[in-house]
Write an enzyme that holds these catalytic residues in place. Structure first.
Site, PDB file in Angstrom:
ATOM      1  N   ASP A 884      -7.094   6.223   1.413  1.00 24.97           N
ATOM      2  CA  ASP A 884      -6.326   5.345   2.304  1.00 24.97           C
ATOM      3  C   ASP A 884      -7.034   5.158   3.630  1.00 24.97           C
ATOM      4  O   ASP A 884      -7.570   6.106   4.197  1.00 24.97           O
ATOM      5  CB  ASP A 884      -4.943   5.947   2.604  1.00 24.97           C
ATOM      6  N   LYS A 953       5.387   6.819  13.080  1.00 25.47           N
ATOM      7  CA  LYS A 953       4.260   6.289  12.323  1.00 25.47           C
ATOM      8  C   LYS A 953       4.335   4.774  12.139  1.00 25.47           C
ATOM      9  O   LYS A 953       3.423   4.035  12.494  1.00 25.47           O
ATOM     10  CB  LYS A 953       4.189   6.971  10.961  1.00 25.47           C
ATOM     11  N   ASP A1143      -4.334  -1.320   1.786  1.00 24.90           N
ATOM     12  CA  ASP A1143      -5.430  -0.536   2.370  1.00 24.90           C
ATOM     13  C   ASP A1143      -5.529   0.832   1.727  1.00 24.90           C
ATOM     14  O   ASP A1143      -6.032   1.771   2.319  1.00 24.90           O
ATOM     15  CB  ASP A1143      -5.268  -0.433   3.889  1.00 24.90           C
TER      16      ASP A1143
END
Lengths: 1335, 432
Positions: A884, A953, A1143
């Protein structure tokens, strides 16, 4: 007919067609080349190419890696080819150019009417009428292609033959006239091989010697036709194989007719070719030859199993020796030759085909079967209870079918009474396209499937429901058309002389192959027209209305007073209105008993195959709407109600700009998957137990209802109770919808157990790839991901084993340590891992505490099995392992800006330990809270010590995508609620407090990204305010004066002309169009309610704010999408299995090292190609003629921001003086007055005659930009509005003061585009050595 | 620990409206009181009152932020804040922008204020306890204070906006009857605190059969949508006799926008009829307390001045400058809504008023799945002919009795949905 020699010839040709994949050059040329060359020569062409044997050709060629990368870098550095289309016109203006690119809805509607009326000869006279109107009006000129003309030819001939033989002569005459028009090219439409096929068919049926002779003097006979088609260099073989002929007999007759004509014309080569065609048809191609990688399907265990045998999809038995002429054989041969790729072998595709083509039949069968079972069991049996849903659906279907039959008959009867010259929308033709039985099932299944969509609990928005049902009917009709002709499906195969995706040769090859295949598909399919939204809604509303009217269920309840049990028949679906944010919204809801069932019963029946994974590799993408599923149309891009996007993609495909995008999608779609049986068993056990475990929601909601306050008169206690109760209800409703969604996943996984499956992909409008099946895919939640694994295994190897462990640590949530620590973490917990793998449910359940529990469990099992296998390094692993990006958006920003500090934060630079922005921000916030704590702040007390990395986050991640305060607060609120340790009624206040803190902490953390964001934002803002130069005179016209109350009258229509959306091209050549425009919805009255739908074909002016604010995130997304595609292609080249979630890149554990290298190489290649510089260049080219009204620059802070970004406008002193004269000084700060290099002033007058002359003669000479400072030049155009000079209606209400003296002054867009922010010193090459860049 | 008045409103939509409201720390009132006690003993120097603020502010970071503005060079406060400054100066002291202040409209003309005060608390009133919410700068408060003293025993002023408090706090220094509390009249918590802190200890509870002659609620209604919610929510407290109604049938007087009044008083024949009309008419009787003409033109009586319309449009009726009226609502003795039926009333009203021009016959099916059956509950043969509901009447024209019949039928129907709150809620996540 043709003896020995032909046989020999045939052999040569066959081997040629199969083994020799033609080189691109041959593909460029039309098939007619073969006609001109003598056949024998063609057949005997030596095979000069030192080709690999076919089997080898399928494998990877040994590729030199460095040359590869070099090719990629070269590719990325080239000047990206742009797809440039005109800016759409405002809705009150038309031009032929505009309607060439953007079809308006009325025209589109007419096409659809023609299509529907032609279908099965429903109403050919009406179709003809519309057709003639369209031809006369020219509005549809660009749309009327040969295929439509052919459809009409065919319909006329059929009318003469079958439906109206009494008017035979008239119809045939019509056909000949139309043919004549085509042959003479009067209407820019020319005959194709189909045209000749139809005309030959006509001759065959109506020639004077036939049973149904038509005597017309000008009837073209085969000789004329043959000579005409030879003139057009059309191959007679193609004519014979055309889809017009439905039987081998017909085709055989045509061969005879043509041969005779060839003899007459003395065309020996034609004669030979026809003979060849005939013998080709007598040869059965072996589809399994040279297909090493495919194993024949041995098991057939789809739910459709029962019907599969009965329906008997007979695969032609291969026989040796004499085979009579068979048309389909000929077609297969031709397909293989034309497609230059192997056609999907029939028996392999057959299951997928069966799955797709018979979906509604299968569903009916299943329901019928089950209903029968229930009936046999007798009413009231326990079994019946279990499967209410199926029984109901069968019931509804029975009733609805009958109802629809009657309804449609009525509609048709009513419409027959309407005078033919009236243009009232007629639904009859459309409702007749698909049989009532299917219509009924489509409606039921779609409505059931939509429940819970759009945020409506147990229901759906009416508008969406109607659209979806309408679209489903359209799709079914097209799918039927598609499979009627049994078109060969091209399969994935690497071209023989594959030289890599990025070389010029390889690229052109890809293009040539795709174009040929796309053309082939188009030719072999009947013409069908796209439907408009309006039409979909109309069709949908009739069907849904009938459903709501007929579908009922029986429900029982107890009367509170009498304690009697009461039974009532209630509608299964009902309509209601809600107010959402002050807007009245119609919804269709499910009766509570029905929706309850959806969470329990088998729901497999409600799913259409286009929502399921595929059993074979998806059809390669051939054009924007060709690819993916075999029969069901899917679009390569998810257009957002925006025709512009579709048109751009269509043209980009035509120009060959997007080959690699299609290729990338093909790569993603061809990754084989299978269901992880071990996980599936555990999930199923949990599901059946009804308990809550790791995102498998419980069967019955298990949280306690909030306690009711004792004294309900205490309003405060009552209101707190209210908030909690509301949250509780919401959670319970969510639990229900979660249960439904997990039910879908499990059902699908069950259906595909033991199968290899494929996920066809398409793009969103930024170019990000998504799997098309919505319910079960690897992009889904942890549960879906846990249930999936690669279908192919790779030996782990030493490195693979290590990566497997790291993967496990990552999934558990231990991803902040360095790699060695992560490995150590796993080794320390090995006992837990073993326990989890051996006793997932009865053990200590260590895995359930992981961040991603189901994937963690899968990894535990894989690791356990590997370690226990005796030789872990040789263990064959199926598990995908992820890499990632760490805050991928920021990574791209850092690389774009060469931002050293930013690069370090997101692991672009070399470090021993991964750096983690989220933790960093979280601890910053904690510090702030610490301060507030001292002040005794309520929320500080509440939140101290609770701000984890997880809470912040999402907000940190989305900051770079421009999250707003409101958005941030909602994200944080959700996180706080998930923690469950704050009282419900406090979460909102606490999240507001925390959001402020988080945003302030992020503030200057990402200053590097900020500069680029601002630049992107400003560019977008300017573009969305700009007007193409040729629209400027029109923009200065006063709008037609019918403004109510006579006030707020503007002097010009500049705002109406601001139609330019931000368009850019990704490094792969994909044009991205931002769809944000003012919403303009049209009200449509339907039987259920009036719905408001937007018309994608009628673009409104752009929404400048949205265009600007969305551009930076969209641009970054288009970059990460490009990075992913590059990686996918490169992984394919190097033979790695690859999957991605934006991603997060996945491959086998053993290939991680290889993939990591690729990820870095592609990232470096991408960012070494001066991405921003190219973007700036593109804007200058794309919007070269665009002008920005000076008045638009004065809004808000735009001018100040432009100044801050370093924009300078150069003006002559005259211009400056003119501005000052008008009392405008706001531009002083960004104006450089200079008579040396300034542009001259052009006058734009609104009177049409002299406007052109003055404009041209005084055309602004943009001075040559000095190198390095290309932004300093400007030209202003001042227009004088003579006609309105005396108008004095001052009005200051608008934010954009269109009446100021500035309103007629423009500046070139390219002159005000800000200079690029200065790039920092970070060198992307460093990434090569960064361990934690992707980890 | 405060929740907005929006109780029901918040149930029905996902909008969070409480952003306008401020949190009241539990102890602020105690502290304020303590300070005030101390102040009382000090010489009555008005400037000393300044000291209250810093203390109060340190208690809560969330009290209104005015300091920032003042730093930007705002006019400093006048020494005499007992009297309101001339209207021309108001703009210096009472900003009209900002989310909390935009919707506030206040009486400005002292003569009009006296008229209104006299109409709310007319001659004959004795020993009243007034709770005044949203007083603004306090023109009406001052007028109330100037009424003959025997009429009013106590005035509790609820205001949490700093700008206004500056000119309200001095009042309690000169008149022991006045109590200024920095609290928001929109929050349930405020009234909870009033009780807890003992401000209402001396208020007599009167039986429901007679009107409560003492307690009286007075308010300027904020112009924005919250104002209408406030009045709607307070009216809903009458059936269950909660809120101030636990003290009996307490009258409520409002200065409100004409259009709010139009909605409250809309008869079955008027287009403006809405849920609010039905509820208001079901629970209360009401009248205008002074002739509307006395409050016209708007600019002569109210602050801030109206915005000149550039063009007229009906949707603009919430604009500043549209007429205000003064009216009083008194709960009815006989409440047609039973206290536990309020949720069902709300549900039926909400669901059916969406279709306000549809005949009941066609609309009733939208109430819930299968609700068409309610037609028979309303009109079947076992219903006495005079009680049968006219199913052809359109929703807007149903009177309170009709509604009672509909709700009653709904209540009897065994299949009526149970979750009356969540049925129309949309999940937060509106993606697919």
């Amino acid at each position: 007919m043709l003896p020995r020699s032909a046989q020999k010839l045939e052999m040569t040709l066959v081997s040629y067609s199969r083994q020799r994949l033609p080189r691109p050059a041959r593909l460029y040329s039309t098939p007619s080349k073969t006609v001109n060359a003598p056949v024998t020569a063609f057949a005997q062409v030596p095979l000069p190419h030192p080709d690999y044997p076919p089997i080898l050709a399928q494998r990877e060629l040994p590729v030199d890696e460095s040359s590869h990368l070099f090719a990629m870098q070269g590719f990325l550095k080239r000047r990206t080819p742009y797809t440039i289309l005109p800016t759409p016109l405002p809705d009150d203006r038309v031009s032929s150019l505009n309607s060439f690119y953007f079809t308006d809805s009325p025209t589109q509607d007419q096409l659809a009417v023609m299509d529907a009326c032609l279908h099965n000869l429903y109403d050919v006279p009406r179709a003809k009428q519309v057709f003639q109107q369209l031809r006369a009006s020219k509005s549809g000129e660009s749309l009327l292609e040969s295929r439509i003309y052919n459809s009409f030819l065919e319909a006329y001939i059929d009318m003469a033959y079958t439906k109206e033989p009494e008017d035979r002569t008239l119809w045939v005459e019509d056909a000949y006239q139309l043919y004549d028009t085509m042959e003479k090219g009067i209407e820019k439409v020319h005959p194709t091989s189909s045209t000749y096929a139809i005309m030959l068919q006509a001759w065959r049926r109506f020639n004077p010697e036939s049973e149904t002779p038509v005597h017309l003097s000008n009837m073209p006979n085969p000789t004329t036709l043959l000579s005409n088609l030879m003139d057009r260099e059309i191959s007679p073989t193609n004519v014979v194989a055309d889809r017009v002929f439905s039987s081998s007999e017909e085709a055989s007759d045509i061969i005879k007719l043509l041969s005779k004509a060839a003899v007459e014309l003395n065309f020996p080569h034609v004669l030979a070719e026809l003979g060849q065609a005939e013998s080709l048809g007598s040869h059965v191609p072996d589809p399994l030859e040279d297909v090493p990688e495919v194993n024949p399907v041995t098991r057939l265990n789809t739910p459709s199993e029962e019907t599969l045998d009965e329906s008997g999809n007979v695969i032609p038995v291969q026989t040796q020796g004499e085979v009579p002429f068979n048309l389909s054989n000929l077609r297969k041969h031709l397909a293989q030759v034309t497609l230059a790729r192997r056609v999907l072998p029939e028996d392999l595709a057959s299951r997928q085909k069966l799955l797709e083509e018979s979906v509604y039949d299968v569903a009916v069968e299943r329901l019928r079967h089950e209903a029968k079972v229930f009936d046999d069991l007798g009413l009231g049996g326990r079994e019946l209870q279990r499967a209410d849903l199926q029984k109901w659906m069968w019931d509804w279907h029975q009733k609805l079918k009958t109802r629809l039959e009657a309804e449609i008959k009525e509609i048709i009867a009513a419409e027959a009474k309407i005078a033919s010259n009236k243009t009232v929308p007629r639904m009859g033709p459309f409702l007749s396209l698909v049989k009532p039985e299917k219509l009924s099932l489509i409606t039921i299944l779609e409505i059931m499937r939509l429940q819970g969509s759009g945020g409506v609990t147990d229901g759906m928005k009416t508008a969406r429901a109607l659209l979806t049902v309408g679209r489903a009917v359209e799709n079914e009709y097209k799918a039927e058309m598609c499979k009627r002709n049994n078109i060969a499906i091209p399969s994935h195969a690497r071209p023989g002389e594959f030289t890599g995706y990025f070389t010029g040769l390889g690229y052109r090859d890809l293009h040539a192959r795709r174009v040929t295949a796309a053309k082939y598909m188009e030719d072999s399919e009947e013409w069908t027209s796209e439907w408009t939204q309006l039409l979909r809604v109309r069709v949908g509303s009739i069907l849904v209305d009938c459903l709501m009217d007929t579908a009922t269920i029986e429900r029982t309840a107890v009367d509170k007073r009498t304690n009697e049990e009461i039974k009532e028949h209630q509608p299964a679906f009902y309509h209601a209105y809600e107010y959402v944010r002050g807007q009245k919204l119609g919804v269709i809801r499910l009766n509570p008993v029905v929706s309850e069932r959806i969470a329990k019963d088998g729901v497999r029946e409600t799913l259409h195959p286009r929502h399921l994974p595929m059993l074979v590799k998806p059809k390669p993408w051939l054009s924007y709407d060709q690819g993916g599923y075999l029969y069901n149309r899917s679009a390569a891009m998810r257009f957002k109600d925006c025709q512009e996007q579709q048109t751009y993609l269509d043209h980009a495909s035509a120009l060959g700009n997007v080959e690699l995008v299609y290729a990338g999608l093909d790569v993603l779609g061809s990754t084989p998957w299978k269901v992880n049986r071990k996980i599936f068993d555990v999930v199923l056990k949990v599901w059946n137990s009804g308990e809550r475990l790791c995102k498998v929601p419980p069967a019955a909601y298990d949280q306690p209802e909030p306690e009711k306050p004792q004294n309900m008169n205490d309003i405060k206690a009552k209101s707190v109770y209210g908030t909690r109760l509301k949250a509780y209800m919401q959670d319970r409703a969510n639990n229900h919808s979660d249960r439904c969604s997990v039910n879908y996943k499990i059902e699908i996984a069950r259906a595909f157990l033991g199968d290899t499956m494929y996920l066809p992909h398409n793009l969103d409008f930024r170019g990000r790839a998504y799997p098309i099946p919505p319910h079960f895919n690897h992009i889904g939640d942890d549960l879906s991901r846990g249930l999936l694994m690669f279908a192919e295994a790779q030996p782990l190897g030493e490195r693979g084993l290590r990566w497997l462990k790291i993967h496990l640590a990552n999934l558990y949530g231990f991803d902040k340590g360095n790699f060695d620590e992560r490995v150590k973490f796993v080794m320390d917990h090995l006992e837990d891992v073993y326990d989890s793998a051996e006793n997932p449910l009865d053990g200590r359940r260590w895995w359930t505490k992981a961040d991603d529990p189901w994937q963690c469990l899968a990894t535990c099992m894989e690791l356990h099995e590997a370690l226990e296998s005796g030789d872990p390094h040789a263990f064959m692993s199926y598990l995908p392992v992820h890499q990632d990006g760490t805050c991928n958006g920021l990574q791209h920003y850092a690389a774009l800006g060469g931002d050293v500090k930013g690069a370090a934060q997101v692991n672009l630079s070399v470090t021993d330990r991964p750096s983690d922005v989220y933790t960093y921000v979280a601890s910053m916030v904690e510090q702030l809270i610490e301060e507030d704590l001292k002040k005794g702040d309520k929320y500080a007390i509440m939140l101290a010590g609770r701000v984890s990395r997880k809470v912040v986050k999402q907000t940190v991640m989305t900051t770079v995508y421009g999250v707003t305060y409101i958005g941030a607060r909602e994200q944080i609120e959700k996180q706080l609620k998930d923690r469950k340790d704050l009282p419900e009624e406090e979460c909102w206040g606490a999240s507001a407090y925390l959001a402020k803190k988080v945003l302030s902490c992020i503030g200057d953390l990402f200053s590097g990204a900020k500069a680029i964001q601002t630049w992107l934002n400003l560019c977008a803002r300017l573009i969305s305010k700009s007007i193409p130069a040729d629209r400027v005179p029109d923009a200065l016209q006063a709008p037609s004066r019918k403004k109510r109350n006579g006030s707020a009258l503007t002097r010009n229509r500049i705002r109406k002309e601001q139609m330019s959306s931000v368009v850019w091209t990704t490094p792969l050549g994909l044009p991205i169009v931002q769809p944000y425009r003012k919403t303009k919805r049209k009200q449509v009255m339907t039987a259920i309610q009036s719905v408001f739908i937007s018309d994608p074909n009628a673009p409104a002016e752009v929404n400048a704010v949205k265009q600007a604010s969305a551009f930076p995130p969209n641009f970054i997304h288009s970059l990460d999408a490009t990075h992913m595609m590059l990686t996918a292609l490169e992984c394919r080249t190097q033979g790695l299995t690859f999957a991605s979630v934006h991603d997060s890149y996945w491959t086998h554990a053993s290939s991680i090292d290889k993939m990591s290298e690729i990820i870095r190489d592609t990232f470096i290649a991408l960012h070494s190609s001066d991405v921003l510089g190219k973007l700036a260049t593109e804007f200058r080219t794309r919007y070269a003629s665009h002008k920005v009204p000076l008045a638009s620059l004065r809004i808000g802070k735009l001018l100040k921001n432009l100044e801050g970004a370093g924009v300078r406008i150069v003006t002559s002193s005259e211009q400056a003086a003119a501005l000052h004269e008008d009392g405008c000084t706001s531009f002083d700060n960004i104006m450089d007055v200079s008579d040396v290099e300034a542009g001259s002033i052009a006058q734009i007058s609104t009177s049409p005659e002299d406007s052109k002359t003055t404009e041209i003669s005084q055309k602004v000479k943009v001075p040559k930009p000095k190198r390095g400072r290309p932004f300093k030049n400007a030209a202003m155009i001042q227009g004088e509005i003579a006609s309105l000079a005396d108008e004095a209606g001052e009005d200051g209400a608008g934010d954009e003061d269109t009446d100021s003296p500035l309103s007629n002054k423009f500046v070139d867009l390219s002159a005000v585009l800000p200079p690029l922010p200065k790039k920092g010193d970070f060198d992307v090459e460093t990434i090569k050595k960064s361990q934690y860049f992707f980890s | 620990m405060s929740s907005p008045f929006l109780l029901r409103r918040a149930f029905s939509t996902s909008i969070r409206c409480s952003y306008r409201t401020k949190k009241i720390p539990e102890d602020i009132i105690t502290n304020t009181l303590a300070t005030q006690e101390r102040k009382r003993r000090l010489p009555k120097n008005i400037q000393d009152i300044e000291e209250i603020k810093p203390q109060a502010e340190s208690q809560s970071a969330l009290t209104p932020k005015v300091d920032r503005r003042r730093k930007r060079g705002e006019v400093s406060l006048p020494d005499n804040r007992l009297d309101l400054p001339p209207l021309s100066k108001w703009i210096d002291y009472f900003p009209t922008t900002g989310i909390a202040l935009k919707g506030r409209i206040s009486l400005a003309n002292p003569e009009t204020a006296a008229l209104v005060a006299d109409s709310f608390v007319p001659n004959g009133s004795r020993d009243k306890v007034i709770i005044e919410a949203y007083p603004g700068p306090g023109a009406l408060t001052r007028a109330l204070m100037q009424l003959p003293k025997e009429r009013i025993r106590k005035i509790i002023v609820l205001e949490d906006t700093e700008h206004y408090l500056n000119f309200l706090n001095p009042l309690q220094e000169v008149d022991p009857r006045v109590q200024v509390l920095p609290m928001n009249g929109f929050l349930w918590d405020t009234y909870h605190q009033l009780e807890v802190q003992g401000f209402l200890d001396d208020v007599e509870t009167t039986p429901w059969s007679q009107s409560n002659p003492y307690l009286h609620f007075i308010s300027h209604l904020p112009m924005d949508v919250l104002g209408e919610q406030l009045i709607a929510q307070l009216l809903r407290c009458a059936p269950a006799q909660s809120w101030l109604f636990k003290y009996g049938r307490v009258p409520m007087s409002y200065l409100m926008h004409e259009w709010v009044w139009d909605r409250i008083s809309a008869s079955t024949e008027v287009l403006a009829r809405c849920k609010l009309s039905v509820i208001a008419q079901a629970v209360s009787e009401f009248n205008l307390s002074i002739v509307p003409q006395l409050l016209l033109p708007y600019d002569d009586h109210f602050y801030p001045a109206g915005i000149k319309p550039t063009y007229s449009s009906k949707a603009e009726n919430r604009r500043r400058g549209t007429p205000f009226v003064a009216g009083t609502l008194r709960p009815l003795e006989h409440q047609i809504i039973q206290s536990d039926m309020l949720d069902k009333w709300d549900y039926c009203l909400r669901k059916l008023f969406v279709l306000k021009s549809t005949p009941l016959k066609n609309a009733i099916g939208h109430l819930a799945p299968g609700a068409d059956v309610l037609k028979s509950y309303l009109t079947s043969d076992d219903v006495p002919a005079e009680q049968r509901t006219d199913m052809m009447r359109i929703i807007r024209k149903l009177d309170v009795e009709d509604w009672a019949a509909v709700v009653h039928a709904f209540d009897r129907w065994p299949f009526a949905p149970e979750d009356l709150l969540v049925t129309d809620s949309f999940s937060r996540d509106e993606r697919i």
